[in-house]
Scaffold this active site. Structure first.
Site, mmCIF file in Angstrom:
data_model
loop_
_atom_site.group_PDB
_atom_site.id
_atom_site.type_symbol
_atom_site.label_atom_id
_atom_site.label_comp_id
_atom_site.label_asym_id
_atom_site.label_seq_id
_atom_site.Cartn_x
_atom_site.Cartn_y
_atom_site.Cartn_z
ATOM 1 N NE ARG A 137 -3.910 -2.061 2.451
ATOM 2 C CZ ARG A 137 -4.610 -2.284 3.519
ATOM 3 N NH1 ARG A 137 -4.152 -1.877 4.653
ATOM 4 N NH2 ARG A 137 -5.336 -3.521 3.242
ATOM 5 C CB CYS B 221 -11.681 -2.447 6.018
ATOM 6 S SG CYS B 221 -10.880 -2.760 7.472
ATOM 7 C CG HIS C 94 -15.160 -1.605 10.000
ATOM 8 N ND1 HIS C 94 -15.337 -2.677 10.419
ATOM 9 C CD2 HIS C 94 -13.808 -1.543 9.650
ATOM 10 C CE1 HIS C 94 -14.211 -3.515 10.393
ATOM 11 N NE2 HIS C 94 -13.193 -2.781 9.807
#
Lengths: 333, 333
Positions: free
Chosen positions: A99, A128, A241
């Site tokens: 990333r 996420c 979430h």
């Protein structure tokens, strides 16, 4: 255009969601390879009415593959990256391995789809919590630059995989029956409890999950200076979430303007019913593609009407992982 | 000095905790009246080895009483305030009825005990989330004034009483057995879910719980200008609240200085073990008197080292309600 795809980690929670989403969205593929660790070799899977056999992932697995959707953990992504690139395939990687690599685009399709074209064989899917926060923040940031974000998360068990969801259910049953909670997937009791995210702590005292939000947001927004602080918490929720997001903007902005901007934002559903005190909940977002946003309020603690509070919920396995990766793959096709 | 006490709402979750705490702390009383609504009249209770009969609360209940500990809801507190005062007793009220009344001291004994002496027959106990936040913030604010607080709460079911705790358990059982969750105590499913606090929404979009934190903190700290914004959330935890607290100070302050200040603060236990990623959890605070504080970090998004993030957990029924009220009563005696 149709392509040959491979799914690495197909037996996991995100791998299984890849299959559901590819089917739902009628993704244009010619062939699919189902890849996993040796443990799952030979396992049968049904996809679009056809039976597939899971194969052990090896360096040879990627011959003839165009796109490899990876969700098998960072070490597997690192291990097979060269094989994927040598085969001429593109890896869309759900792990954190690449990333922050400057050569790897980090993409939320609603935010920075233009970064995809710069890939050198790997495109990274953000964390996420970062994806779920940025989908609604981006259209606001575009209208009025965000100077600072203060985020507190309420993260579902699914972020730690299927075993963690099973543990939440089992611990809940045990505690309700007066038995002790056994901890395997998580270091601490998750049922009827919560704890600061169990990822490794950095020297500055933040855990990795918190620093992902800071560093990934800066990369995705191409804003190396945006001020961000984050507290990441695991809660006894299955798979969506939630995040409490406090935003400080460059210029004045009202809650009505935010609601208006979000009402047409891609990937966002506004659920902000003050009259009935009805705002997003994890069970609203569960299994859904959109990020739900509500409880939108002026933050009266920031002068000149430059502050806004948001409450967001998003499915961790879908938009937080598998859906975002498939959306990237769709743009590659 | 010993006194005659009355407990109004003795059959509720906080009422029961009053009894446990009075017993544990060996509170110096001559007599105790167990008061509740007509529904509980005649019920038997054991306290310090003696059996008591619950009486229906009436205007006459306070004759001869010195201190009346109230936790029977705001409307009952309003209804009986005059009777308590007329009897010459002092009401220590756990409801929100008189908290913002300028004639009523609003007291956290670790913060503003000196306010107690100004009472005119009523002393108000602050809201649970406010108490739990202010016990650790106060010693920091005294060392270095807090300019702004951004708080996100993770509030236990107990804040809505015993029925809500029972509902969390029952819903969890039902969902695990594949049955639908029934909602009575809460408007929405609490098991494996969470939602923005279900108190009434104000015209500014904040719910009452959020505005209590803002207004009560200003009153308790005698700081009408302190900037505060708050997001209050109900989570599937039994009886300890957690809070993610972001603080902006007037002058530079380090995480080490904060840890040092909190290590000697009354009512605070520091649990900040970075090496083992071990920070406060609701199950740590459950049944405990202290507010647990950890995950203390410099907030790098605030310039000049003037920002700190804290994570706190405190028992909602004890320090968030019954214990704080008994501590006030102890100072009255």
């Amino acid at each position: 255009m149709s392509c040959n795809i491979a799914i690495a980690g197909v037996t996991g929670a995100v791998g299984q969601e890849f299959l559901r989403i590819l089917e739902e969205r009628d993704f244009p593929f010619s062939s699919v390879k189902m890849l996993a660790s040796a443990r799952s070799h030979g396992k049968k899977l049904t996809f679009k009415g056809r039976e597939y056999t899971v194969e052990e992932m090896t360096d040879k697995s990627f011959d003839g593959v165009d796109i490899a959707l990876f969700s098998a953990g960072g070490s597997r992504s690192r291990e097979f990256a060269d094989a994927v690139k040598k085969a001429g395939a593109v890896m869309v990687d759900n792990s954190s391995a690449f990333r922050m690599d400057p050569d790897t685009p980090l993409v939320v399709p609603e935010v920075n789809p233009e970064a995809i074209k710069d890939h050198k064989g790997i495109i990274a899917n953000p964390n996420c919590s970062t994806i779920i926060a940025l989908v609604p923040i981006w259209p606001l940031h575009n209208a009025n630059p965000v100077k600072r974000m203060v985020v507190s998360t309420y993260q579902a068990a699914s972020g730690a995989g299927q075993a963690a969801m099973d543990e939440l259910a089992l611990q809940s049953k045990d505690i309700l029956a007066g038995r002790e909670a056994r901890c395997e997937a998580f270091p601490y009791q998750i049922a009827f409890n919560l704890f600061c995210h169990n990822s490794d702590l950095k020297p500055n005292g933040y855990n990795e999950e918190e620093m992902k939000m800071v560093n990934e947001t800066r990369k995705i927004f191409s804003c190396p200076d945006i001020a961000i602080t984050c507290t990441c918490v695991r809660v006894p929720v299955m798979r969506a979430h939630s995040e409490s997001i406090n935003l400080e903007f460059d210029s004045p902005i009202t809650a009505d303007e935010v609601r208006e901007l979000l009402s047409t934002a891609p990937g966002v559903t506004v659920l902000d019913d003050r009259e009935n005190n009805r705002f997003p909940m994890p069970i609203d977002a569960d299994g859904k593609d959109d990020v739900y946003v509500g409880h939108i309020r002026q933050d009266e603690s920031i002068p000149d009407n430059r502050g806004i509070n948001l409450w967001v919920c998003g499915d961790q396995i879908r938009k937080g992982a598998a859906l975002n990766a498939v959306q990237i793959a769709e743009r590659l096709v």
